[in-house]
Scaffold this active site. Structure first.
Site, mmCIF file in Angstrom:
data_model
loop_
_atom_site.group_PDB
_atom_site.id
_atom_site.type_symbol
_atom_site.label_atom_id
_atom_site.label_comp_id
_atom_site.label_asym_id
_atom_site.label_seq_id
_atom_site.Cartn_x
_atom_site.Cartn_y
_atom_site.Cartn_z
ATOM 1 N N SER A 80 0.838 -1.204 0.000
ATOM 2 C CA SER A 80 0.000 0.000 0.000
ATOM 3 C C SER A 80 0.870 1.249 0.000
ATOM 4 O O SER A 80 2.021 1.220 0.456
ATOM 5 C CB SER A 80 -0.902 0.019 1.231
ATOM 6 O OG SER A 80 -0.191 0.499 2.368
ATOM 7 N N ASP A 81 0.330 2.336 -0.520
ATOM 8 C CA ASP A 81 0.966 3.621 -0.285
ATOM 9 C C ASP A 81 0.804 3.924 1.205
ATOM 10 O O ASP A 81 -0.019 3.342 1.898
ATOM 11 C CB ASP A 81 0.321 4.709 -1.146
ATOM 12 C CG ASP A 81 1.261 5.876 -1.394
ATOM 13 O OD1 ASP A 81 2.211 6.043 -0.599
ATOM 14 O OD2 ASP A 81 1.053 6.618 -2.362
ATOM 15 N N TRP A 82 1.606 4.860 1.699
ATOM 16 C CA TRP A 82 1.675 5.109 3.140
ATOM 17 C C TRP A 82 0.389 5.794 3.626
ATOM 18 O O TRP A 82 0.163 6.963 3.357
ATOM 19 C CB TRP A 82 2.903 5.955 3.448
ATOM 20 C CG TRP A 82 4.151 5.165 3.744
ATOM 21 C CD1 TRP A 82 4.890 5.228 4.893
ATOM 22 C CD2 TRP A 82 4.817 4.209 2.903
ATOM 23 N NE1 TRP A 82 5.963 4.358 4.817
ATOM 24 C CE2 TRP A 82 5.947 3.723 3.615
ATOM 25 C CE3 TRP A 82 4.578 3.696 1.638
ATOM 26 C CZ2 TRP A 82 6.819 2.775 3.089
ATOM 27 C CZ3 TRP A 82 5.442 2.750 1.103
ATOM 28 C CH2 TRP A 82 6.543 2.308 1.841
ATOM 29 N N GLY A 83 -0.421 5.024 4.349
ATOM 30 C CA GLY A 83 -1.669 5.571 4.875
ATOM 31 C C GLY A 83 -2.844 5.397 3.933
ATOM 32 O O GLY A 83 -3.861 6.079 4.079
#
Length: 565
Positions: A80-83
């Site tokens: 995932s991208d961060w957050g």
């Protein structure tokens, strides 16, 4: 590979829903990722922040399970991208393997303790976790991080002399000569001459900014340093910033990434000015620059953008140069018409002075040796050979995302332009752009001749062999990127032509080489929404060979008929 998929704006980037039709997805937004998976054999892929047609990309079954895992047979790791994860169950049931976040409460992430609890409570099948573990272990085995091959894993190296040479080579290849009237370039800096280097970007470095683009570079050669280094001690190089960049307010101690994922408020940067007004400082800097220019033999302006504008988490509100640079360039060109304008930026900018400037050199952020490469090109030590991979429009009003799209909306953005993206739109609409897709000049000249188009069969499939001769008719060795476009005779609701192949060739002065490319059935295909696959279309096609999307040098037609099934 990242960010999968259609991650095209920063405004409300975690929650904006990008609405794109199936044909545009398959023909424009997916092919790069598909090639990376099927041809490049990438081991890992990162999802995007945004929603795509109603599903968050990092938790999307249609995107990660159906398209990536099933259709493309990807068995690597999806990160995932961060957050970018917002729901434990959706994440578990999707093709996502690893959740990343910018916050430090790691056990509280959706795929940490909440996932463990959901599995123990029987809400989520343990087999879903097993599959994610298998994907991670498979990648680790392939990288020789674990398993019997671990002892053969190479240690690698970084910041070696070989790496630095590669960095310089890439920088040399990437810079694009947009304009060169009266052969202003290359510069003739004879012993004893005075060179004025003007513009704050001449002395700036860029590796230390931009959000996720920030790196701890071993060093970075600025344009000013590169010019001084190359010209040596018998040429006097003087510098003036020419414009003022206001002091920023003291940075917040909050993790900027965390802040960028939590707020949808306007993040426009504020600045402070002490003492005299900003306008007074700007006028002083301008007067100093013009005076220096008038007293010099050669004038080089290095401007563009910086990471106040080219930065993660922020969309530019327009394409104008900041800090009053247009006024500075106008004044310099009035004082010294042969002023060379160099632009450093990550995206196109308006150039209202382009008609007056005789020489314009474009550089993206070119890495540790960018300043060296810039100086080598200005001096003629290196012949520029870069080509634009995007169209440079005159202003944002020409962009389809603004004219027929809904760019910048905070909740829902409809990609109404469909497949008419970039040069496909501008060339079809015959838009008066600043510089076309594929454009890039050289200090030598090239001619194209003897186009040959041959239909042939390979492994039961029809292909088209396109070949032509390219000759360096100038006095210097140089490189040319030969571009092959396909134009269907039936153009209803389709781009006037599309780039299907290109090849860069190096030629000595007077040398001729034969270029040959093979166009496959997919190059004559359109996505069929009923068959859920690209299907080659029968008909007459024009094969165009040129130096840019609008500089077509050779054309030829061919009739194609493809077997069904």
């Amino acid at each position: 590979m990242k960010h999968f998929a259609a991650n095209s704006q920063e405004t409300e980037r975690l929650w904006v829903d990008t609405i794109i039709d199936e044909t545009a997805l398959e023909e424009i937004y997916f092919p790069g990722f598909q090639a990376a998976v099927e041809k490049g054999h990438t081991l890992a892929l990162m999802g995007a922040y945004n929603l795509l047609n109603g599903e968050h990309c990092c938790m999307s079954k249609s995107l990660l399970n159906e398209k990536l895992r099933k259709d493309w047979a990807f068995d690597g790791v999806v990160i995932s991208d961060w957050g970018a994860v917002h729901d434990t169950k959706l994440a578990a049931e999707s093709g996502l393997d690893l959740e990343m976040d910018v916050k430090y409460q790691f056990d509280e992430q959706y795929m940490a303790e909440p996932l463990l609890k959901a599995v123990k409570d029987g809400e989520i099948e343990e087999s879903l976790v097993d599959e994610k573990v298998r994907n991670i272990l498979r990648m680790m085995l392939r990288l020789k991080m674990i398993g019997p091959e671990k002892k053969h894993r190479k240690t690698g190296a970084y910041n070696t002399e070989e790496h630095r040479r590669a960095v310089l080579d890439v920088a040399r290849e990437s810079m694009i000569l947009l304009k060169n009237e009266d052969q202003v370039l290359p510069l003739q800096a004879e012993s004893g001459c005075k060179v004025a280097v003007i513009g704050a970007n001449a002395a700036a470095i860029h590796s230390n900014g931009g959000g996720s683009a920030e790196i701890k570079a071993l060093y970075e050669i600025s344009p000013l340093m590169g010019i001084k280094k190359l010209l040596g001690g018998n040429v006097k190089v003087s510098y003036a910033p020419g414009y003022v960049i206001p002091d920023k307010k003291e940075a917040s101690e909050i993790n900027w990434q965390a802040a960028s994922t939590e707020t949808a408020e306007d993040t426009e940067k504020e600045s402070t000015v002490s003492g005299r007004t900003l306008d007074e400082k700007q006028q002083e800097a301008l007067a100093e620059a013009v005076a220096l220019a008038k007293a010099s033999d050669i004038v080089i302006f290095v401007g563009g953008l910086n990471h106040d504008f080219d930065v993660e988490g922020l969309d530019r509100v327009n394409m104008k140069l900041p800090y009053g640079q247009d006024e500075v360039i106008d004044a310099l060109l009035k004082a010294v018409p042969d002023t060379v304008v160099c632009m450093y930026a990550g995206a196109p900018v308006e150039m209202p002075w382009a008609e007056k400037a005789k020489a314009i050199l474009w550089s993206y952020y070119a890495g540790m040796e960018g300043g060296t490469a810039l100086a080598e090109i200005l001096s003629g030590k290196v012949n520029p050979s870069g080509k634009l991979a995007e169209t440079f429009i005159r202003d944002a009003s020409q962009c389809p995302a603004h004219t027929i799209g809904t760019f910048g909306k905070k909740d829902r953005v409809e990609y109404r332009e469909g497949v008419m993206v970039g040069y496909r739109y501008y060339d079809t609409k015959k838009t008066d752009v600043l510089f076309p897709f594929g454009h890039g000049l050289s200090y030598t000249a090239f001619t194209y001749n003897d186009l040959e188009i041959i239909r042939q069969q390979e492994n039961g499939r029809q292909t088209v062999k396109v070949s032509c001769s390219v000759t360096n008719t100038g006095e210097h060795a140089g490189k040319e990127t030969v571009q092959i476009y396909v134009a269907p005779e039936q153009k209803k609701d389709r781009p006037v032509h599309e780039l299907k192949a290109f090849e860069k060739v190096r030629l000595d002065a007077g040398e001729t080489k034969r270029i040959c490319v093979i166009l496959e059935e997919r190059d004559f295909s359109r996505y069929d929404t009923d068959k859920k696959m690209p299907v080659p279309v029968n008909g007459t096609y024009e094969i165009q060979v040129g130096a840019s999307s609008t500089d077509i040098c050779l054309c030829g037609k061919i009739d194609l008929f493809f077997a069904e099934g």
